[in-house]
Motif scaffolding. Structure first.
Motif, PDB file in Angstrom:
ATOM      1  N   ARG A   1       0.811  -1.217   0.000  1.00  0.00           N
ATOM      2  CA  ARG A   1       0.000   0.000   0.000  1.00  0.00           C
ATOM      3  C   ARG A   1       0.846   1.270   0.000  1.00  0.00           C
ATOM      4  O   ARG A   1       0.351   2.340  -0.254  1.00  0.00           O
ATOM      5  CB  ARG A   1      -0.920   0.000   1.217  1.00  0.00           C
TER       6      ARG A   1
ATOM      7  N   GLU B   1       4.948   7.108   1.151  1.00  0.00           N
ATOM      8  CA  GLU B   1       3.597   7.659   1.041  1.00  0.00           C
ATOM      9  C   GLU B   1       2.683   6.548   0.544  1.00  0.00           C
ATOM     10  O   GLU B   1       3.144   5.526   0.024  1.00  0.00           O
ATOM     11  CB  GLU B   1       3.549   8.877   0.130  1.00  0.00           C
TER      12      GLU B   1
ATOM     13  N   ASN C   1      -2.269   4.907  -2.925  1.00  0.00           N
ATOM     14  CA  ASN C   1      -3.586   5.493  -3.192  1.00  0.00           C
ATOM     15  C   ASN C   1      -3.713   6.748  -2.334  1.00  0.00           C
ATOM     16  O   ASN C   1      -3.853   6.651  -1.113  1.00  0.00           O
ATOM     17  CB  ASN C   1      -4.690   4.492  -2.855  1.00  0.00           C
ATOM     18  N   PRO C   2      -3.689   7.936  -2.928  1.00  0.00           N
ATOM     19  CA  PRO C   2      -3.728   9.168  -2.131  1.00  0.00           C
ATOM     20  C   PRO C   2      -5.011   9.346  -1.333  1.00  0.00           C
ATOM     21  O   PRO C   2      -5.069  10.164  -0.417  1.00  0.00           O
ATOM     22  CB  PRO C   2      -3.570  10.281  -3.172  1.00  0.00           C
ATOM     23  N   LYS C   3      -6.039   8.571  -1.614  1.00  0.00           N
ATOM     24  CA  LYS C   3      -7.294   8.667  -0.866  1.00  0.00           C
ATOM     25  C   LYS C   3      -7.299   7.772   0.378  1.00  0.00           C
ATOM     26  O   LYS C   3      -8.196   7.853   1.192  1.00  0.00           O
ATOM     27  CB  LYS C   3      -8.473   8.308  -1.768  1.00  0.00           C
ATOM     28  N   SER C   4      -6.282   6.930   0.513  1.00  0.00           N
ATOM     29  CA  SER C   4      -6.193   6.026   1.666  1.00  0.00           C
ATOM     30  C   SER C   4      -5.916   6.808   2.939  1.00  0.00           C
ATOM     31  O   SER C   4      -5.330   7.884   2.918  1.00  0.00           O
ATOM     32  CB  SER C   4      -5.074   5.015   1.468  1.00  0.00           C
ATOM     33  N   SER C   5      -6.307   6.218   4.066  1.00  0.00           N
ATOM     34  CA  SER C   5      -5.996   6.785   5.371  1.00  0.00           C
ATOM     35  C   SER C   5      -4.484   6.756   5.552  1.00  0.00           C
ATOM     36  O   SER C   5      -3.844   5.729   5.324  1.00  0.00           O
ATOM     37  CB  SER C   5      -6.684   5.963   6.450  1.00  0.00           C
TER      38      SER C   5
ATOM     39  N   LYS D   1      -0.675  14.510   4.321  1.00  0.00           N
ATOM     40  CA  LYS D   1      -1.117  14.672   2.930  1.00  0.00           C
ATOM     41  C   LYS D   1      -0.806  16.074   2.448  1.00  0.00           C
ATOM     42  O   LYS D   1      -0.936  17.043   3.193  1.00  0.00           O
ATOM     43  CB  LYS D   1      -2.605  14.370   2.815  1.00  0.00           C
TER      44      LYS D   1
END
Length: 109
Positions: free
Chosen positions: A6, A21, A24-28, A47
């Motif tokens: 991840r 990082e 998936n930039p939308k991940s917690s 972020k």
């Protein structure tokens, strides 16, 4: 660390701290519970790169040894939690070697 994971490594400091990082930039946003790179240190920024979120050190078995937090949720400012059996223990003030890690990561970015 890359394939099927991840997280991705985006930079490595001079002493080998891996700045990671989420793929998936939308991940917690959080540090991994375990590392597939043994005896490693990972750092993650909030972020958008808005400040250091945390640093974790992993042992020879890939388990987290401690995690440094930059948020002041215990009145300690920067602090760390030792980890045992997959869970964080009480918060403690940083020792000098941990302060050095924080400074290295902050000065690298």
């Amino acid at each position: 660390m890359e394939e099927g994971r991840r997280w991705k490594t985006v930079a490595v400091t001079e002493s080998g701290i891996k700045i990671i990082e989420m793929k998936n930039p939308k991940s917690s946003l959080k540090l991994p519970e375990e590392s597939h790179s043994l005896n490693s240190i990972y750092a993650v920024f909030n972020k958008g790169g808005n400040g250091l979120k945390g640093i974790a050190k992993y042992g020879p078995d890939g388990k987290k040894l401690f995690e440094i937090h930059t948020t002041d949720h215990h009145g300690l400012g920067l602090h760390y939690h030792a980890w045992e059996d997959g869970y964080p223990l009480k918060a403690n003030p940083l020792i000098q070697s941990m302060k050095n890690m924080v400074n290295e990561v902050l000065n690298f970015k």
